[in-house]
Write a protein that holds these residues in place. Structure first.
Motif, mmCIF file in Angstrom:
data_model
loop_
_atom_site.group_PDB
_atom_site.id
_atom_site.type_symbol
_atom_site.label_atom_id
_atom_site.label_comp_id
_atom_site.label_asym_id
_atom_site.label_seq_id
_atom_site.Cartn_x
_atom_site.Cartn_y
_atom_site.Cartn_z
ATOM 1 N N UNK A 155 -3.906 27.917 -23.196
ATOM 2 C CA UNK A 155 -3.173 28.315 -24.473
ATOM 3 C C UNK A 155 -2.285 29.315 -24.190
ATOM 4 N N UNK A 156 -1.511 29.771 -24.703
ATOM 5 C CA UNK A 156 -0.712 31.190 -24.808
ATOM 6 C C UNK A 156 0.118 31.234 -23.330
ATOM 7 N N UNK A 157 0.394 32.324 -22.768
ATOM 8 C CA UNK A 157 1.315 32.341 -21.466
ATOM 9 C C UNK A 157 0.536 31.863 -20.027
ATOM 10 N N UNK A 158 0.963 30.508 -19.624
ATOM 11 C CA UNK A 158 0.477 29.946 -18.486
ATOM 12 C C UNK A 158 1.521 30.245 -17.228
ATOM 13 N N UNK A 159 1.003 30.312 -16.150
ATOM 14 C CA UNK A 159 1.852 30.549 -14.970
ATOM 15 C C UNK A 159 1.812 29.499 -14.127
ATOM 16 N N UNK A 160 3.184 29.154 -13.883
ATOM 17 C CA UNK A 160 3.305 27.972 -12.671
ATOM 18 C C UNK A 160 3.721 28.488 -11.595
ATOM 19 N N UNK A 161 3.078 28.071 -10.327
ATOM 20 C CA UNK A 161 3.766 28.715 -9.159
ATOM 21 C C UNK A 161 4.762 27.888 -8.825
ATOM 22 N N UNK A 162 5.603 28.163 -7.755
ATOM 23 C CA UNK A 162 6.804 27.614 -7.018
ATOM 24 C C UNK A 162 6.287 26.194 -6.718
ATOM 25 N N UNK A 163 7.075 25.483 -6.945
ATOM 26 C CA UNK A 163 6.873 23.886 -6.745
ATOM 27 C C UNK A 163 5.714 23.291 -7.120
ATOM 28 N N UNK A 164 5.194 23.978 -8.177
ATOM 29 C CA UNK A 164 3.991 23.558 -8.779
ATOM 30 C C UNK A 164 4.149 22.685 -10.060
ATOM 31 N N UNK A 165 2.999 21.957 -10.425
ATOM 32 C CA UNK A 165 3.418 21.092 -11.649
ATOM 33 C C UNK A 165 2.139 21.087 -12.489
ATOM 34 N N UNK A 166 2.294 21.124 -13.799
ATOM 35 C CA UNK A 166 1.164 21.124 -14.655
ATOM 36 C C UNK A 166 1.282 19.682 -15.539
ATOM 37 N N UNK A 167 0.049 19.168 -15.762
ATOM 38 C CA UNK A 167 0.154 18.029 -16.506
ATOM 39 C C UNK A 167 -0.851 18.391 -17.744
ATOM 40 N N UNK A 168 -0.215 18.456 -18.812
ATOM 41 C CA UNK A 168 -1.175 18.936 -20.139
ATOM 42 C C UNK A 168 -1.232 17.987 -21.191
ATOM 43 N N UNK A 169 -2.468 17.975 -21.800
ATOM 44 C CA UNK A 169 -2.575 17.104 -22.831
ATOM 45 C C UNK A 169 -3.077 17.973 -24.003
ATOM 46 N N UNK A 170 -2.280 17.839 -25.230
ATOM 47 C CA UNK A 170 -2.857 18.530 -26.494
ATOM 48 C C UNK A 170 -4.205 18.242 -26.998
ATOM 49 N N UNK A 171 -5.017 19.385 -27.164
ATOM 50 C CA UNK A 171 -6.270 19.173 -27.824
ATOM 51 C C UNK A 171 -6.115 19.255 -29.268
ATOM 52 N N UNK A 172 -6.742 18.014 -29.772
ATOM 53 C CA UNK A 172 -6.286 17.698 -31.164
ATOM 54 C C UNK A 172 -7.194 18.796 -31.992
#
Ligand code: GLA
Ligand code: ZN
Length: 666
Positions: A649-666
């Motif tokens: 949660x909050x600030x997350x870092x995404x590195x160059x050419x990287x990807x995040x796949x996130x799913x909300x926690x209920x």
């Protein structure tokens, strides 16, 4: 099943190598391979003598490793014995010369001999493979396109016109052939629009483009009918060329297929500084999803430097993975890399695949293997997840073809304008659909019609219905100029759209190269930043719509350039000029607020955000296309599916050419 695989040409390599290749493919996590696409000379070395033994052996080796098969029909490249049958099979170019033998796609799609030979090879393949459970489906031909202007096509064009217009007096009337005494008294007098540097009648020219597109739709249908008849259990697709390819009506071509797939090459630049336009790929994906309103595959995903005579910059480490997830973020349910091993021979010697010529796995293979592992965990979770959009862009091939006949301004390009509008909205990190003007628009709040040049009464009605039902509709310049026969309408522009726009074009000005106007936004309208006016200025006149912005230069300084009209329960915005990506990025938030569409996460241009939805779960994709670490502010708690870390949660870092796949926690 999420399909993850590779385009493979076993016929290019010694058979002793096949098992080793298949082991490497399995290790990479591949569960599908496309085969056979250009192998006509191996399937049918001479007329009527078929040999599928080698392909059976290749399929067996692959299916032993649980790799399923997409089979290509081989009609995109015919062996010399086929093309030697008749010189009339060679496609005629607009300059009247015939394509010579030696590349591919030499054929005329209306040539009866070619159609007959194609039927026979497709039937033989379909019969041989009908019962084979390893076959998931078929790819028909390869990247249809390339208009033919030959006499056989001319005759087919005449039949097409007869079908469309019924009688010559009607054709003469809608094309306005009284101009320069072109009144036809026999169908056979109608020419194909061969190029002699002088323009043809715009009605004829547009109809010929429609006809040429229909010719491939029919050629494809001929193959689909055979395959459906003989292999009812197999899926059928074709590999399209994305948004950029302008010569076929892709909605028509998609109609008879089970699903759309396409060939995605992003790094075709020769210098590293050219960079990759991730938004061009994004528009490609969204257009391909829009053709059938459903998820698609990437049938050829770039996996190495491309090129025929020269080699493009190689994908940088991380890019193949990023492009793979970008495709998935936009609705891909299958990713197939082009191609397994870089060939030693032929025109594509330098079109690099997963492996280089030497066949030893390197960093591109390792990157794909990493994706394979991730897809093994995630593929089933994501497959079938849909995209929901409140915003749609109307893609009109009639308009696109019409602009190919008459650009209007030498610097204007329909495709580029469409891309600019799309990219401006992409900056808002929202999902956008690309649909046809006649599609049901009810599910959208905001619809944008870039340069909707050719407008039928039915389209006008559809748009009216959408606005009256509460929608917000946006036009840019050059909308409503032409009727379906490509004649200019006989009333003030934007013609049949004027009533809903509440505005008319008093006159227009086509700007010289390099000359721009600038708009001043009226008080109270929340658009930030200057708005450039390029290529074309529609000078508007209204006593009904609200003026949103005015020109600041030229003899029409002070006259309206953008208007906003209430119509029914909805609103219509007319942007009387063309801008650039930044222009639409400035205007988009205002348009979205008019329509009650929420903006997505606020990020730099390097970041792309996508959402796929399945069983009420929202998968958030965050892709970093840039060269810098980026910080994204999350306002909820998420589970990071690729790292399995939670909660984040909050600030997350995404590195160059990287990807995040996130799913909300209920
Ligand atoms: C296209 C074709 C392939 C191959 C690649 C690379 O997408 O479908 O057969 O030619 O381009 O050129
Ligand atoms: Zn032809």
């Amino acid at each position: 099943m999420f399909y993850f695989g590779v385009d493979y040409y076993p016929e290019h390599w010694p058979e002793e190598r096949w098992s080793y290749d298949a082991d490497l493919m399995a290790e990479a996590g591949f569960n599908i391979a496309r085969l056979g696409e250009f192998a006509w000379s191996r399937f049918e070395p001479s007329e009527g003598n078929y040999d599928f033994g080698w392909l059976d052996r290749a399929i067996e080796i692959l299916s032993d490793r649980e790799i399923r098969i997409v089979l290509g029909t081989p009609t995109a490249s015919a062996p010399p014995w086929v093309m030697a049958k008749s010189p009339e099979m060679f496609r005629m170019l607009p300059n009247g010369s015939r394509v010579p033998y030696g590349h591919r796609r030499e054929y005329c799609p209306n040539n009866p001999t070619y159609i007959d030979l194609s039927k026979r090879i497709v039937s033989a393949l379909a019969e041989h493979y009908a019962e084979r459970l390893e076959i998931t489906g078929w790819q028909i031909d390869n990247e249809f396109g390339d208009r033919c202007y030959c006499p056989i096509c001319a005759a087919a064009f005449h039949a097409w016109l007869r079908d469309r217009y019924g009688t010559l007096p009607i054709l003469n009337q809608v094309w306005g052939t009284a101009f320069w005494s072109h009144e036809y008294t026999d169908w056979n007098q109608i020419p194909t629009p061969l190029a002699d540097a002088n323009p043809h009648n715009p009605g004829l020219a547009l109809d010929f483009k429609r006809f040429a597109s229909d010719s491939y739709v029919a050629f494809q249908k001929m193959q689909i009918d055979i395959l459906r008849g003989k292999c009812p259990g197999h899926l059928i697709t074709h590999n399209f060329m994305g948004f950029k390819y302008p010569k076929l009506d892709y909605f028509d071509l998609a109609r008879d297929l089970d699903f759309v797939s396409w060939d995605n090459y992003l790094r075709m630049q020769w210098t590293i500084n050219d960079g990759v336009d991730s938004r061009a790929a994004a528009l490609g994906h969204d257009t391909m999803r829009g053709l059938k309103g459903r998820n698609f595959w990437v049938m050829e995903q770039q996996s190495g430097g491309g090129g025929w005579e020269c080699v493009s910059v190689s994908p940088r480490p991380g890019e193949i993975r990023l492009w793979t997830y970008q495709a998935i973020a936009h609705g891909a349910d299958g990713i197939i890399y082009f191609r397994w091993r870089t060939n030693r021979f032929g025109a594509e010697q330098y079109w690099h695949g997963v492996l280089d010529h030497h066949g030893i796995p390197g960093h591109r293979y390792e990157e794909i293997k990493r994706i394979g592992k991730e897809i093994r965990n995630l593929g089933e979770t994501l497959v079938g997840a849909r995209i929901e959009s409140d915003v749609a862009l109307l893609l009109s091939y009639d308009s696109r073809f019409s602009f190919q006949v008459q650009q209007g301004n030498p610097d204007f390009d329909y495709g580029e304008h469409f891309q600019d509008v799309y990219s401006g909205f992409a900056q808002q990190n929202i999902s956008v659909d690309v649909v046809q003007p006649l599609d049901d628009l009810d599910k959208y709040r905001l619809v944008i019609a870039p340069a909707l040049h050719v407008v039928s009464d039915a389209v006008a009605e559809n748009l009216k219905r959408f606005v009256q039902g509460c929608g917000v509709l946006v036009f840019s310049a050059r909308c409503g100029v032409k009727d379906v026969a490509n004649a200019v309408v006989d009333r003030q522009l934007p013609g049949v759209l004027s009533e809903m726009c509440g505005t008319v074009v008093e006159e227009y000005d086509s700007l010289p190269t390099g000359v721009e106007n600038e708009l001043e936004v009226d008080h109270g309208i929340p658009i930030e930043g200057a708005i450039a006016a390029k290529y074309w200025c529609d000078v508007l006149k209204t006593d009904q719509a609200r003026v949103v912005a005015r020109y600041t230069r030229n003899y029409y300084a002070g006259k309206p350039a953008i208007t906003l009209n209430n119509f029914g329960d909805g609103k219509v915005v007319y942007l009387g000029t063309f801008g650039e990506e930044a222009t639409y990025a400035s205007i988009a938030p205002w348009l979205m607020s008019l329509a009650g569409v929420e903006t997505g996460i606020n990020t730099s241009r390097a970041i792309e955000v996508g959402v796929r939805i399945k069983n009420d779960k929202r998968f958030l994709f965050i892709l970093n296309h840039g060269a810098k670490d980026e910080v994204i502010k999350l306002d909820k708690q998420y589970h990071d599916l690729l790292t399995d870390i939670k909660p984040i949660t909050g600030d997350i870092h995404v590195a160059p050419l990287d990807v995040k796949i996130l799913i909300e926690i209920a």
